[in-house]
Design a protein around this motif. Structure first.
Motif, short mmCIF file in Angstrom:
data_model
loop_
_atom_site.label_atom_id
_atom_site.label_comp_id
_atom_site.label_asym_id
_atom_site.label_seq_id
_atom_site.Cartn_x
_atom_site.Cartn_y
_atom_site.Cartn_z
N VAL A 101 100.28 -55.63 27.13
CA VAL A 101 100.03 -56.99 26.65
C VAL A 101 100.37 -57.08 25.17
O VAL A 101 99.87 -56.29 24.36
N LEU A 102 101.23 -58.01 24.83
CA LEU A 102 101.61 -58.27 23.44
C LEU A 102 101.20 -59.69 23.09
O LEU A 102 101.35 -60.60 23.91
N ARG A 103 100.72 -59.87 21.89
CA ARG A 103 100.29 -61.21 21.46
C ARG A 103 101.21 -61.71 20.36
O ARG A 103 101.33 -61.08 19.30
N ALA A 104 101.84 -62.82 20.63
CA ALA A 104 102.71 -63.44 19.63
C ALA A 104 101.90 -63.74 18.38
O ALA A 104 100.76 -64.20 18.46
N GLY A 105 102.47 -63.45 17.23
CA GLY A 105 101.78 -63.68 15.98
C GLY A 105 100.91 -62.53 15.54
O GLY A 105 100.46 -62.47 14.40
N ARG A 106 100.64 -61.58 16.44
CA ARG A 106 99.82 -60.40 16.11
C ARG A 106 100.65 -59.12 16.09
O ARG A 106 100.29 -58.16 15.43
N ILE A 107 101.73 -59.10 16.85
CA ILE A 107 102.56 -57.90 16.92
C ILE A 107 103.63 -57.98 15.84
O ILE A 107 104.25 -59.02 15.66
N ASP A 108 103.80 -56.91 15.14
CA ASP A 108 104.85 -56.83 14.14
C ASP A 108 106.18 -56.66 14.89
O ASP A 108 106.34 -55.71 15.66
N SER A 147 108.88 -55.54 14.10
CA SER A 147 109.56 -54.26 13.87
C SER A 147 109.05 -53.17 14.80
O SER A 147 109.70 -52.13 14.95
N SER A 148 107.93 -53.40 15.49
CA SER A 148 107.42 -52.41 16.43
C SER A 148 107.97 -52.61 17.84
O SER A 148 107.75 -51.76 18.71
N LEU A 149 108.68 -53.70 18.08
CA LEU A 149 109.23 -53.94 19.42
C LEU A 149 110.19 -52.85 19.88
O LEU A 149 110.17 -52.49 21.06
N PRO A 150 111.04 -52.29 19.00
CA PRO A 150 111.87 -51.18 19.46
C PRO A 150 111.04 -49.98 19.96
O PRO A 150 111.45 -49.28 20.88
N LEU A 174 109.14 -46.77 24.68
CA LEU A 174 108.11 -46.37 25.65
C LEU A 174 108.58 -46.69 27.07
O LEU A 174 108.41 -45.90 27.99
N TYR A 175 109.16 -47.87 27.22
CA TYR A 175 109.66 -48.30 28.52
C TYR A 175 110.82 -47.41 28.98
O TYR A 175 110.82 -46.89 30.10
N ARG A 176 111.80 -47.22 28.14
CA ARG A 176 112.98 -46.44 28.51
C ARG A 176 112.66 -44.97 28.78
O ARG A 176 113.27 -44.35 29.65
N ASN A 177 111.71 -44.42 28.04
CA ASN A 177 111.33 -43.02 28.24
C ASN A 177 110.39 -42.82 29.42
O ASN A 177 110.11 -41.68 29.80
N ILE A 227 103.63 -61.32 27.33
CA ILE A 227 103.55 -61.85 25.96
C ILE A 227 102.69 -63.10 26.04
O ILE A 227 103.02 -64.05 26.75
N ASN A 228 101.57 -63.09 25.32
CA ASN A 228 100.67 -64.25 25.37
C ASN A 228 100.61 -64.93 24.00
O ASN A 228 101.19 -64.48 23.03
N SER A 229 99.93 -66.07 23.97
CA SER A 229 99.77 -66.89 22.77
C SER A 229 101.10 -67.39 22.22
O SER A 229 101.27 -67.55 21.01
#
Length: 189
Positions: free
Chosen positions: A156-163, A165-168, A173-176, A186-188
């Motif tokens: 769960v990722l929250r728009a406006g709370r996640i930096d 630059s951490s999306l890569p 995590l997904y690819r590995n 993605i909420n909010s």
């Protein structure tokens, strides 16, 4: 949440037996507890038998949100209770919640115990869906331990709370394949 329910069912496919899903996030306040509560309730509304387990053994956010502060999963994992089922609360037809109970001093060790494995195996035989509300991955190692026992990880990722630059890192995590069958909400937005 009904759309999310349908999408999760499509991602799971027609596999036989129950499905265990862990819900985690990159950081606190992403909305994972609110999200998992509503998805679990939505699954129960369609007639499924659902277990919702508070595995945030440090904060017990789900237990607090539902006002369930009696003995729970921690007592079973540390051997003080012999049957976790006696601490399940049916909060709506088909939706059962297992609270944390007393916050333990050694959460990681409890998740590594044979009792955790046994609990998940027994729940698989009794429920259609088992939803595990887990702590964020950037704080403790708990989510890395829990993923070994699940079929799917919902991040769960929250728009406006996640930096951004951490999306890569999330993509890595997904690819590995660090977390089993990972999906994102993605909420909010």
């Amino acid at each position: 949440y009904r759309v999310l329910r349908t999408n999760l069912d499509l991602m799971i496919g027609k596999k036989a037996g129950s499905t265990v899903m862990m819900f985690t996030s990159f950081n606190p306040a992403a909305g994972k507890t609110f999200t998992v509560m509503n998805i679990a309730a939505s699954m129960a509304l369609k007639g499924a038998k659902v277990a919702l387990v508070d595995l945030d053994l440090r904060k017990a956010s789900l237990s607090k949100a539902l006002g369930l502060e009696h003995s729970g999963v921690a007592a079973y994992l540390n051997g003080k209770a012999t049957d976790f089922r006696q601490n399940l609360d049916e909060i709506q037809p088909g939706l059962f919640v297992l609270p944390v109970g007393t916050l333990p001093p050694n959460p990681t060790e409890l998740l590594l115990s044979d009792n955790f494995k046994t609990m998940i195996e027994q729940m698989r035989s009794q429920f259609d869906y088992i939803f595990l509300d887990c702590p964020p991955i950037d704080i403790v190692a708990d989510a890395s331990i829990i993923t070994e026992k699940v079929d799917m990880t919902v991040f769960v990722l929250r728009a406006g709370r996640i930096d951004k630059s951490s999306l890569p890192y999330v993509e890595e995590l997904y690819r590995n394949g660090k977390y089993k069958h990972m999906a994102m909400i993605i909420n909010s937005v």
